[in-house]
Design an enzyme around this catalytic site. Structure first.
Site, mmCIF file in Angstrom:
data_model
loop_
_atom_site.group_PDB
_atom_site.id
_atom_site.type_symbol
_atom_site.label_atom_id
_atom_site.label_comp_id
_atom_site.label_asym_id
_atom_site.label_seq_id
_atom_site.Cartn_x
_atom_site.Cartn_y
_atom_site.Cartn_z
ATOM 1 N N SER A 6 0.829 -1.203 0.000
ATOM 2 C CA SER A 6 0.000 0.000 0.000
ATOM 3 C C SER A 6 0.862 1.251 0.000
ATOM 4 O O SER A 6 1.969 1.263 0.553
ATOM 5 C CB SER A 6 -0.884 -0.008 1.246
ATOM 6 O OG SER A 6 -1.484 1.245 1.466
ATOM 7 N N TYR B 45 -2.658 0.010 10.356
ATOM 8 C CA TYR B 45 -2.773 -0.634 9.040
ATOM 9 C C TYR B 45 -1.519 -0.363 8.214
ATOM 10 O O TYR B 45 -0.901 -1.286 7.663
ATOM 11 C CB TYR B 45 -4.010 -0.130 8.292
ATOM 12 C CG TYR B 45 -3.975 -0.472 6.821
ATOM 13 C CD1 TYR B 45 -4.142 -1.787 6.403
ATOM 14 C CD2 TYR B 45 -3.734 0.517 5.858
ATOM 15 C CE1 TYR B 45 -4.073 -2.111 5.050
ATOM 16 C CE2 TYR B 45 -3.676 0.193 4.514
ATOM 17 C CZ TYR B 45 -3.846 -1.116 4.114
ATOM 18 O OH TYR B 45 -3.765 -1.435 2.782
ATOM 19 N N LYS C 225 1.711 -2.985 6.778
ATOM 20 C CA LYS C 225 2.238 -3.105 5.418
ATOM 21 C C LYS C 225 3.751 -2.865 5.402
ATOM 22 O O LYS C 225 4.497 -3.538 4.687
ATOM 23 C CB LYS C 225 1.519 -2.134 4.477
ATOM 24 C CG LYS C 225 0.058 -2.490 4.231
ATOM 25 C CD LYS C 225 -0.106 -3.885 3.645
ATOM 26 C CE LYS C 225 -1.540 -4.239 3.348
ATOM 27 N NZ LYS C 225 -1.705 -5.622 2.853
#
Length: 337
Positions: free
Chosen positions: A125, A150, A154
Site C-alpha cells: 500500500s 494498518y 504493510k
C-alpha cells in the site's frame, strides 16, 4: 499453472482471479469470508466460464495453513491479498490488524520457504510512505513513520518478506497500491463492504442510491486547492491486470532482484470534492454531504509516480476516474435491484 490467491473473494482479489483465469491459470482461492461472500464465486464464473477452487481457510490458523500446502503441492505462485485494510478501524483496534495482517503472512512464508522455488506477490500500500515529502511519490521515497496500524502492518510485511527472501528461494514483488475503485464492467463483481463502508467510493455510491443520508467529508482545511484530501484513484481492473503482469515477470524469471517494488496508480491526484463532483456528473445524482472533523490516520496527499511500473513492469493504468466511478455506480445499482 496453479496460482493461490488469498483473500480471493474480496474486492481486488476477485478481480485478479478473473484476470488470472482469463490468462489460462488454474486458481485456488483461500478466504475466511470475514469481509467477503461465497456468492462472489458466481460472479467470477459468470465472467470467465470457469469455476476456481475455493478453500475456506483462516490464515491465522497455522495448522490449517500447513494442511493446505500439504494438499496443494503443485503451486506455482501465491498472490497475497488477505488482510484487514481500513485505516480508521486499525486505529481503533490495532491488535486485530497486527494479528491478522502479520500472522497470516508469516505462516504463508514458512510454508513457501520450504519449496525449492517460490513466487510471491504481496498486496502492499502507498500508506507505507506515510505523508511523503514530495509528489508524485516514487518507489525511492523514504518510508515515513506509519500514520496508522494498518500502514505499519504493510511496512512490517514488506520488511518480513525482504528478510525471508535473503535466506530462501522466495522471489517476491511488492505492489504498493494507491486507491482502488470501480467494478468489473460486467457488473458481476465489485466492491461489497460489510456494514458501513470504510472507503470513499462505496460510501458515495450508497449515498447516491439513498442507503446513506449523506456523505461525511473528513476535513476541508488541508493544505490542498479545495481543502480536502487528495488521493490517486485507480480502477480495480487495471490493478488486477498488474498482478498478472507481475506474476508472469516472476514465473518467466524476468525480475532483476529477489525483491522488486512497484507503485500502482494513475499518476493523477484527485481531491475528495473532485471525486464527489465527478460522481454527480457520471450518475446524474446530486450527492448530499457535510464537512466533519478530520479523521485520525489520514494524510493530506498521496499520488503515484508510475514511471517504474510503466517502463520496467510494462503495465499502465488505462481507465479514468470517470470510468471507475461509472462502473462502481453500475455495480451499486445492480446489487440493489
Amino acid at each position: 499453472m496453479k496460482i493461490v490467491v488469498t483473500g480471493g473473494l474480496g474486492f481486488i482479489g476477485s478481480h485478479t482471479v478473473v484476470e488470472l483465469q482469463n490468462e489460462g491459470y488454474e486458481v485456488v482461492i483461500v478466504d475466511n469470508l470475514s469481509n467477503s461472500s461465497e456468492d462472489v464465486l458466481k460472479g467470477i464464473v459468470a465472467i470467465t466460464g470457469k469455476q476456481p477452487i475455493f478453500e475456506k481457510l483462516d490464515l491465522r490458523e497455522k495448522a490449517a495453513v500447513q494442511n493446505f500446502f500439504q494438499k496443494h503441492t503443485d503451486i506455482s505462485g501465491v498472490i497475497h491479498f488477505a488482510a484487514s485494510k481500513a485505516v480508521g478501524e486499525s486505529v481503533e483496534n490495532p491488535l486485530l490488524y497486527y494479528e491478522n495482517n502479520i500472522s497470516a503472512l508469516v505462516y504463508l512464508l514458512q510454508e513457501l520457504q520450504q519449496k525449492p522455488e517460490a513466487h510471491f506477490i504481496f498486496s502492499s500500500s502507498c500508506t507505507v510512505y506515510g505523508q511523503a515529502e514530495k509528489m508524485p511519490i516514487t518507489e525511492d521515497a523514504s518510508i515515513q513513520t506509519a500514520m496508522s496500524p494498518y500502514g505499519n502492518t504493510k511496512q512490517i510485511g514488506e520488511e518480513i518478506i525482504t528478510d525471508v527472501a535473503k535466506v530462501s528461494n522466495i522471489n517476491a514483488i511488492l505492489l504498493r497500491y494507491f486507491n482502488p475503485i470501480g467494478a468489473h464492467p460486467s457488473a458481476e463483481i465489485g466492491e461489497l463492504p460489510i456494514g458501513i463502508p470504510q472507503n470513499l467510493v462505496p460510501f458515495i455510491t450508497q449515498t447516491g442510491f439513498g442507503l446513506r443520508n449523506e456523505l461525511s467529508v473528513y476535513g476541508d482545511n488541508y493544505p490542498t486547492p479545495d481543502g480536502t484530501c487528495i488521493r490517486d484513484y485507480i480502477h480495480v481492473v487495471d490493478l488486477a491486470k498488474a498482478h498478472v503482469v507481475a506474476l508472469q515477470r516472476l514465473l518467466n524469471k524476468k525480475n532483476s532482484d529477489k525483491i522488486e517494488i512497484f507503485n500502482l496508480g494513475t499518476g493523477t491526484g484527485s481531491s475528495v470534492l473532485e471525486v464527489i463532483n465527478t460522481f454527480e456528473k457520471v450518475s446524474g445524482k446530486k450527492l448530499p454531504y457535510k464537512i466533519v472533523d478530520r479523521r485520525e490516520g489520514d494524510i493530506t496527499s498521496a499520488y503515484a509516480n508510475t514511471d517504474k511500473a510503466n517502463n520496467v513492469l510494462g503495465w499502465k493504468a488505462k481507465s479514468t476516474l470517470e470510468d471507475g466511478l461509472a462502473s462502481a455506480w453500475k455495480w451499486e445499482q445492480k446489487i440493489r435491484s
